[in-house]
Motif scaffolding. Structure first.
Motif, PDB file in Angstrom:
ATOM      1  N   VAL A  23       0.841  -1.190   0.000  1.00  0.00           N
ATOM      2  CA  VAL A  23       0.000   0.000   0.000  1.00  0.00           C
ATOM      3  C   VAL A  23       0.885   1.251   0.000  1.00  0.00           C
ATOM      4  O   VAL A  23       0.635   2.196  -0.742  1.00  0.00           O
ATOM      5  N   MET A  24       1.926   1.244   0.821  1.00  0.00           N
ATOM      6  CA  MET A  24       2.854   2.381   0.851  1.00  0.00           C
ATOM      7  C   MET A  24       3.557   2.536  -0.492  1.00  0.00           C
ATOM      8  O   MET A  24       3.703   3.638  -1.015  1.00  0.00           O
ATOM      9  N   GLU A  25       3.986   1.435  -1.048  1.00  0.00           N
ATOM     10  CA  GLU A  25       4.682   1.458  -2.328  1.00  0.00           C
ATOM     11  C   GLU A  25       3.764   1.988  -3.423  1.00  0.00           C
ATOM     12  O   GLU A  25       4.181   2.767  -4.282  1.00  0.00           O
ATOM     13  N   ALA A  67     -11.424  10.309  -3.781  1.00  0.00           N
ATOM     14  CA  ALA A  67     -11.247  10.469  -2.345  1.00  0.00           C
ATOM     15  C   ALA A  67     -12.403   9.806  -1.620  1.00  0.00           C
ATOM     16  O   ALA A  67     -13.566  10.100  -1.895  1.00  0.00           O
ATOM     17  N   ASP A  68     -12.086   8.894  -0.730  1.00  0.00           N
ATOM     18  CA  ASP A  68     -13.087   8.221   0.088  1.00  0.00           C
ATOM     19  C   ASP A  68     -13.157   8.985   1.402  1.00  0.00           C
ATOM     20  O   ASP A  68     -12.524   8.624   2.387  1.00  0.00           O
ATOM     21  N   VAL A  97      -8.352   7.208  -2.153  1.00  0.00           N
ATOM     22  CA  VAL A  97      -7.438   7.854  -1.219  1.00  0.00           C
ATOM     23  C   VAL A  97      -8.272   8.462  -0.101  1.00  0.00           C
ATOM     24  O   VAL A  97      -9.421   8.851  -0.317  1.00  0.00           O
ATOM     25  N   GLY A  98      -7.702   8.554   1.075  1.00  0.00           N
ATOM     26  CA  GLY A  98      -8.450   9.031   2.225  1.00  0.00           C
ATOM     27  C   GLY A  98      -8.451  10.537   2.393  1.00  0.00           C
ATOM     28  O   GLY A  98      -9.137  11.055   3.254  1.00  0.00           O
ATOM     29  N   ASP A  99      -7.703  11.257   1.565  1.00  0.00           N
ATOM     30  CA  ASP A  99      -7.568  12.691   1.745  1.00  0.00           C
ATOM     31  C   ASP A  99      -7.308  13.338   0.391  1.00  0.00           C
ATOM     32  O   ASP A  99      -6.544  12.809  -0.426  1.00  0.00           O
ATOM     33  N   PHE A 174     -11.554  -2.086  -4.692  1.00  0.00           N
ATOM     34  CA  PHE A 174     -10.926  -0.814  -5.043  1.00  0.00           C
ATOM     35  C   PHE A 174      -9.945  -0.484  -3.926  1.00  0.00           C
ATOM     36  O   PHE A 174     -10.343  -0.017  -2.860  1.00  0.00           O
ATOM     37  N   PRO A 175      -8.660  -0.727  -4.161  1.00  0.00           N
ATOM     38  CA  PRO A 175      -7.677  -0.510  -3.102  1.00  0.00           C
ATOM     39  C   PRO A 175      -7.667   0.916  -2.573  1.00  0.00           C
ATOM     40  O   PRO A 175      -7.746   1.873  -3.334  1.00  0.00           O
ATOM     41  N   GLN A 176      -7.601   1.033  -1.250  1.00  0.00           N
ATOM     42  CA  GLN A 176      -7.468   2.334  -0.622  1.00  0.00           C
ATOM     43  C   GLN A 176      -6.019   2.493  -0.202  1.00  0.00           C
ATOM     44  O   GLN A 176      -5.472   1.640   0.499  1.00  0.00           O
TER      45      GLN A 176
END
Length: 181
Positions: A23-25, A67-68, A97-99, A174-176
């Motif tokens: 996820v970070m990558e 953005a979720d 993405v959260g933001d 859908f990857p977050q």
């Protein structure tokens, strides 16, 4: 230095992804893809502008990011649900993405009159339905949804992002991810 010039930091010795580090990558790879797409004017920002792009030329879209934010507004929830369904149906990769702040940081400041700037008078984001439309300088771009078009030539950063997406999509539709800043 780009991702193609260096080994990505979140692989084990065999080159396999390590748990949540993928996820970070993906956040770093997505950042690189967005920066290149911005330089090549391949971004479309905004829910309504994204819907228009998907309606007219979905085959040119390689990636959708939205953005979720846990938005309570039913209209936005419906737009996002329709975008997700359309992307799924048309095999368009979609990251959540959260933001919106990192998206705004990367996408803002694109060349004047890019797809991030409302340019058509009949666009809902252009506020033409108001009695007195807002001057262009007072409008705020919408970074809750960003589309990235395919480049003329695929590079290793896009390939890496696609591999990461495929890996993450095994566990979530859908990857977050968290977009690297």
């Amino acid at each position: 230095m780009t991702l193609g010039e260096t080994e990505l930091p979140y692989h084990d010795i065999d080159g396999d992804f390590i748990g949540d580090d993928a996820v970070m990558e993906a956040g770093y790879a997505l950042r690189e893809v967005l920066i290149r797409a911005k330089m090549e004017n391949r971004l479309t920002c905004g829910v309504y502008q994204a819907a228009r792009k998907l309606e007219t030329s979905p085959e040119r879209v390689m990636l959708c990011i939205h953005a979720d934010l846990g938005i309570v507004d039913v209209a936005h929830q419906l737009h996002f649900a329709l975008l997700e369904a359309f992307c799924s149906e048309n095999q368009i990769r979609l990251f959540k993405v959260g933001d919106t702040a990192p998206l705004e940081t990367i996408c803002e400041g694109a060349a004047p009159l890019t797809p991030c700037t409302p340019t058509t008078p009949d666009s809902p984001a252009d506020f033409s339905d108001l009695a007195e439309p807002l001057p262009r300088s007072q409008r705020t771009p919408d970074f809750t949804c960003v589309l990235v078009e395919f480049p003329e030539k695929m590079d290793s950063t896009c390939t890496t992002l696609f591999s990461l997406y495929d890996h993450l999509a095994e566990d979530m539709t859908f990857p977050q991810i968290t977009l690297a800043t």
